[in-house]
Design a protein around this motif. Sequence first.
Motif, PDB file in Angstrom:
ATOM      1  N   ASP A 178      32.227 -17.585  -5.810  1.00 51.10           N
ATOM      2  CA  ASP A 178      33.612 -18.024  -5.976  1.00 51.10           C
ATOM      3  C   ASP A 178      33.780 -19.349  -5.244  1.00 51.10           C
ATOM      4  OD1 ASP A 178      33.640 -17.317  -3.303  1.00 51.10           O
ATOM      5  OD2 ASP A 178      35.172 -15.761  -3.498  1.00 51.10           O
ATOM      6  N   ASP A 179      34.988 -19.896  -5.241  1.00 53.65           N
ATOM      7  CA  ASP A 179      35.207 -21.219  -4.656  1.00 53.65           C
ATOM      8  C   ASP A 179      34.811 -21.261  -3.189  1.00 53.65           C
ATOM      9  OD1 ASP A 179      36.128 -22.101  -7.084  1.00 53.65           O
ATOM     10  OD2 ASP A 179      38.266 -21.917  -6.573  1.00 53.65           O
ATOM     11  N   ALA A 180      35.149 -20.210  -2.434  1.00 53.58           N
ATOM     12  CA  ALA A 180      34.838 -20.199  -1.006  1.00 53.58           C
ATOM     13  C   ALA A 180      33.331 -20.184  -0.762  1.00 53.58           C
ATOM     14  CB  ALA A 180      35.493 -18.982  -0.350  1.00 53.58           C
ATOM     15  N   ILE A 181      32.603 -19.467  -1.578  1.00 49.41           N
ATOM     16  CA  ILE A 181      31.148 -19.437  -1.451  1.00 49.41           C
ATOM     17  C   ILE A 181      30.556 -20.795  -1.817  1.00 49.41           C
ATOM     18  CG2 ILE A 181      29.034 -18.490  -2.475  1.00 49.41           C
ATOM     19  CD1 ILE A 181      30.265 -16.558  -0.493  1.00 49.41           C
ATOM     20  N   MET A 182      31.077 -21.404  -2.878  1.00 52.87           N
ATOM     21  CA  MET A 182      30.509 -22.672  -3.334  1.00 52.87           C
ATOM     22  C   MET A 182      30.688 -23.798  -2.327  1.00 52.87           C
ATOM     23  SD  MET A 182      31.409 -22.652  -7.397  1.00 52.87           S
ATOM     24  CE  MET A 182      30.602 -24.242  -7.626  1.00 52.87           C
ATOM     25  N   GLU A 183      31.698 -23.699  -1.476  1.00 57.23           N
ATOM     26  CA  GLU A 183      31.905 -24.721  -0.455  1.00 57.23           C
ATOM     27  C   GLU A 183      30.825 -24.703   0.626  1.00 57.23           C
ATOM     28  OE1 GLU A 183      35.757 -24.146   1.135  1.00 57.23           O
ATOM     29  OE2 GLU A 183      36.831 -24.770  -0.679  1.00 57.23           O
ATOM     30  N   LEU A 184      30.091 -23.613   0.713  1.00 58.60           N
ATOM     31  CA  LEU A 184      29.133 -23.442   1.802  1.00 58.60           C
ATOM     32  C   LEU A 184      27.776 -24.067   1.520  1.00 58.60           C
ATOM     33  CD1 LEU A 184      29.946 -19.720   2.636  1.00 58.60           C
ATOM     34  CD2 LEU A 184      30.584 -21.723   3.995  1.00 58.60           C
ATOM     35  N   ASP A 185      27.421 -24.226   0.237  1.00 57.53           N
ATOM     36  CA  ASP A 185      26.104 -24.774  -0.093  1.00 57.53           C
ATOM     37  C   ASP A 185      26.169 -25.399  -1.475  1.00 57.53           C
ATOM     38  OD1 ASP A 185      23.217 -24.934  -0.955  1.00 57.53           O
ATOM     39  OD2 ASP A 185      22.920 -23.964   0.989  1.00 57.53           O
ATOM     40  N   PRO A 186      25.739 -26.649  -1.624  1.00 56.58           N
ATOM     41  CA  PRO A 186      25.839 -27.321  -2.928  1.00 56.58           C
ATOM     42  C   PRO A 186      24.916 -26.744  -3.991  1.00 56.58           C
ATOM     43  CG  PRO A 186      24.617 -28.680  -1.352  1.00 56.58           C
ATOM     44  CD  PRO A 186      25.206 -27.542  -0.575  1.00 56.58           C
ATOM     45  N   ARG A 187      23.963 -25.912  -3.573  1.00 54.51           N
ATOM     46  CA  ARG A 187      23.041 -25.326  -4.559  1.00 54.51           C
ATOM     47  C   ARG A 187      23.648 -24.135  -5.303  1.00 54.51           C
ATOM     48  NH1 ARG A 187      18.014 -24.128  -0.779  1.00 54.51           N
ATOM     49  NH2 ARG A 187      19.731 -23.694   0.682  1.00 54.51           N
ATOM     50  N   THR A 188      24.764 -23.625  -4.830  1.00 56.43           N
ATOM     51  CA  THR A 188      25.417 -22.501  -5.520  1.00 56.43           C
ATOM     52  C   THR A 188      26.059 -22.989  -6.815  1.00 56.43           C
ATOM     53  OG1 THR A 188      27.447 -22.842  -4.274  1.00 56.43           O
ATOM     54  CG2 THR A 188      25.867 -21.273  -3.364  1.00 56.43           C
ATOM     55  N   VAL A 189      26.266 -22.067  -7.741  1.00 55.96           N
ATOM     56  CA  VAL A 189      26.944 -22.384  -8.999  1.00 55.96           C
ATOM     57  C   VAL A 189      28.160 -21.477  -9.135  1.00 55.96           C
ATOM     58  CG1 VAL A 189      24.825 -23.175 -10.126  1.00 55.96           C
ATOM     59  CG2 VAL A 189      25.497 -20.769 -10.319  1.00 55.96           C
ATOM     60  N   SER A 190      29.052 -21.853 -10.028  1.00 55.03           N
ATOM     61  CA  SER A 190      30.300 -21.116 -10.166  1.00 55.03           C
ATOM     62  C   SER A 190      30.089 -19.785 -10.891  1.00 55.03           C
ATOM     63  CB  SER A 190      31.318 -21.957 -10.939  1.00 55.03           C
ATOM     64  OG  SER A 190      32.534 -21.240 -11.103  1.00 55.03           O
ATOM     65  N   ALA A 191      30.663 -18.737 -10.337  1.00 48.60           N
ATOM     66  CA  ALA A 191      30.617 -17.417 -10.988  1.00 48.60           C
ATOM     67  C   ALA A 191      31.660 -17.343 -12.083  1.00 48.60           C
ATOM     68  CB  ALA A 191      30.855 -16.318  -9.955  1.00 48.60           C
ATOM     69  N   GLU A 192      31.286 -16.712 -13.185  1.00 47.24           N
ATOM     70  CA  GLU A 192      32.218 -16.432 -14.270  1.00 47.24           C
ATOM     71  C   GLU A 192      32.700 -14.989 -14.145  1.00 47.24           C
ATOM     72  OE1 GLU A 192      33.133 -18.844 -16.158  1.00 47.24           O
ATOM     73  OE2 GLU A 192      31.630 -20.276 -15.443  1.00 47.24           O
ATOM     74  N   ALA A 193      33.739 -14.657 -14.885  1.00 47.84           N
ATOM     75  CA  ALA A 193      34.320 -13.311 -14.773  1.00 47.84           C
ATOM     76  C   ALA A 193      33.293 -12.218 -15.033  1.00 47.84           C
ATOM     77  CB  ALA A 193      35.497 -13.180 -15.742  1.00 47.84           C
ATOM     78  N   GLU A 194      32.390 -12.460 -15.986  1.00 49.35           N
ATOM     79  CA  GLU A 194      31.429 -11.413 -16.342  1.00 49.35           C
ATOM     80  C   GLU A 194      30.358 -11.206 -15.272  1.00 49.35           C
ATOM     81  OE1 GLU A 194      30.211 -15.176 -18.687  1.00 49.35           O
ATOM     82  OE2 GLU A 194      32.069 -14.120 -18.163  1.00 49.35           O
ATOM     83  N   ASP A 195      30.200 -12.160 -14.350  1.00 53.12           N
ATOM     84  CA  ASP A 195      29.171 -12.000 -13.325  1.00 53.12           C
ATOM     85  C   ASP A 195      29.427 -10.795 -12.429  1.00 53.12           C
ATOM     86  OD1 ASP A 195      27.210 -14.164 -13.632  1.00 53.12           O
ATOM     87  OD2 ASP A 195      28.912 -15.486 -13.325  1.00 53.12           O
ATOM     88  N   TRP A 196      30.683 -10.468 -12.200  1.00 50.48           N
ATOM     89  CA  TRP A 196      30.992  -9.339 -11.317  1.00 50.48           C
ATOM     90  C   TRP A 196      30.643  -7.998 -11.947  1.00 50.48           C
ATOM     91  CZ3 TRP A 196      31.244 -12.128  -7.350  1.00 50.48           C
ATOM     92  CH2 TRP A 196      31.952 -13.337  -7.323  1.00 50.48           C
ATOM     93  N   ASP A 197      30.365  -8.002 -13.252  1.00 51.86           N
ATOM     94  CA  ASP A 197      30.059  -6.755 -13.962  1.00 51.86           C
ATOM     95  C   ASP A 197      28.650  -6.767 -14.547  1.00 51.86           C
ATOM     96  OD1 ASP A 197      32.791  -5.616 -13.764  1.00 51.86           O
ATOM     97  OD2 ASP A 197      33.315  -7.342 -14.997  1.00 51.86           O
ATOM     98  N   THR A 198      27.777  -7.606 -13.992  1.00 55.02           N
ATOM     99  CA  THR A 198      26.450  -7.800 -14.578  1.00 55.02           C
ATOM    100  C   THR A 198      25.359  -7.220 -13.692  1.00 55.02           C
ATOM    101  OG1 THR A 198      27.144  -9.814 -15.723  1.00 55.02           O
ATOM    102  CG2 THR A 198      24.779  -9.519 -15.375  1.00 55.02           C
ATOM    103  N   GLU A 199      24.476  -6.451 -14.310  1.00 56.29           N
ATOM    104  CA  GLU A 199      23.237  -6.024 -13.665  1.00 56.29           C
ATOM    105  C   GLU A 199      22.166  -7.024 -14.083  1.00 56.29           C
ATOM    106  OE1 GLU A 199      20.529  -1.994 -13.060  1.00 56.29           O
ATOM    107  OE2 GLU A 199      21.430  -2.365 -15.017  1.00 56.29           O
ATOM    108  N   TYR A 200      21.851  -7.967 -13.212  1.00 53.72           N
ATOM    109  CA  TYR A 200      20.960  -9.066 -13.587  1.00 53.72           C
ATOM    110  C   TYR A 200      19.512  -8.617 -13.756  1.00 53.72           C
ATOM    111  CZ  TYR A 200      24.859 -11.980 -11.961  1.00 53.72           C
ATOM    112  OH  TYR A 200      26.083 -12.564 -11.779  1.00 53.72           O
ATOM    113  N   LEU A 201      19.031  -7.768 -12.834  1.00 50.03           N
ATOM    114  CA  LEU A 201      17.613  -7.402 -12.809  1.00 50.03           C
ATOM    115  C   LEU A 201      16.754  -8.663 -12.790  1.00 50.03           C
ATOM    116  CD1 LEU A 201      17.689  -4.464 -15.388  1.00 50.03           C
ATOM    117  CD2 LEU A 201      17.824  -4.325 -12.891  1.00 50.03           C
TER     118      LEU A 201
END
Length: 417
Positions: A291-314
């Motif tokens: 989320d925005d607060a996480i992205m402020e901590l490191d430029p290598r992070t990317v923005s989460a979309e709504a579906e990311d919170w419901d995803t089993e990435y494996l």
Amino acid sequence: MSDYKDLMTDMGERARGAFAALSGITSAQKAEALVAAASALRHSQPGILAANAQDMIKGRENGLSDAMLDRLMIDAERLDVIASAVEQVAALPDPVGAIIDRNERPNGLIMERVRVPLGVIGIIYESRPNVTADAAALGLRSGNAVILRGGSEAMESNRAIHAAMVAGVTAAGLPEHAIQLVQTTDRAAVGAMLKAAGLIDIIIPRGGKSLVARVQEEARVPVLAHLDGICHTYIGKAADQDKAIAIAVNAKMRRTGICGAMETLLVDQDYPAPGPLLRALLDAGCEVRGDDAIMELDPRTVSAEAEDWDTEYLAPIVAARMVGGVDEALAHIADHGSHHTDVVVTEDEAVANRFIQHADSAIVMWNASSQFADGGEFGLGAEIGISTGRLHARGPVALEGLTTYKWVVRGTGQIRP
């Protein structure tokens, strides 16, 4: 479909015959048969590894993901682990015949609840050929007959493992039809299994959402569901920083393709060191979608979309967000979790106890990696899967989860007035 109905009728009837025969087999005989099966697995190593190599080639040709290929792959070390798991099941206490509780009534009747096998268990699973050995061992040790239907991507591996298991148990004098494998990859055979009421007593699906959804929709047989693992780790404000980093990295990166892998990281907004935590994950090769607060901590992070919170990435990907305390973390888990495994990392016992009490998950952990969500790590020897439902069995389903009970009433001639 009628051919598969006939096939399943034939397999079901053979399984019921084997189940009846198992009722006369002693606990020691079952244990000896599983030790023999483990020995057969080791003796069959060249054939099993060659069969697995065929599956791996086909998997790459068919575009299986790295996570799926990792689940599929067997090498000498993994085969030894599979055989050792069978031996561990053999060494476990036999649940059959155990008295759950006993009560003597005022009239002298003695009421006992006694563990008994479920009967004939149909197990439908994907990718992991080790499930063939685990399911066969757990089924046999708990006095059940099993009908196994693995995924098409692991068919050659499953056949080789099944053949070794059967060779071992039959050499020890147990019925060969106690462990059967559906030898076709046609999906219509699954449909026939799901409708085999009266022949199969319970179906256990182990796989992705689409498999479990199909089983739950079509089954005419009771289902013990193993759903996806959207596992969360909540880093509380009082978390030890070294523990937080070690647990988060291990939970995500030890093996990304297992159901106990962390998929969402929740960080308390008052946790004093979120930056090093994220850096550790990123440096380990994990993509962080925040989320925005996480992205402020490191430029290598990317923005989460709504579906990311419901995803089993494996996969080496994690969704991460800041939360305003344990209650907000619990609310997020309630909205997006799969009731599998959720973790709190904190040195505050009150916060930990609140999380443990209110997280509606089959497994809740305090200051430990979610990668421990495994039957072997629970001392169960092996598992059929992690049950995320509420009925019959929950969490790692092993020997006890493959039994039910009957009431035994012992009298001395009492009649009811």
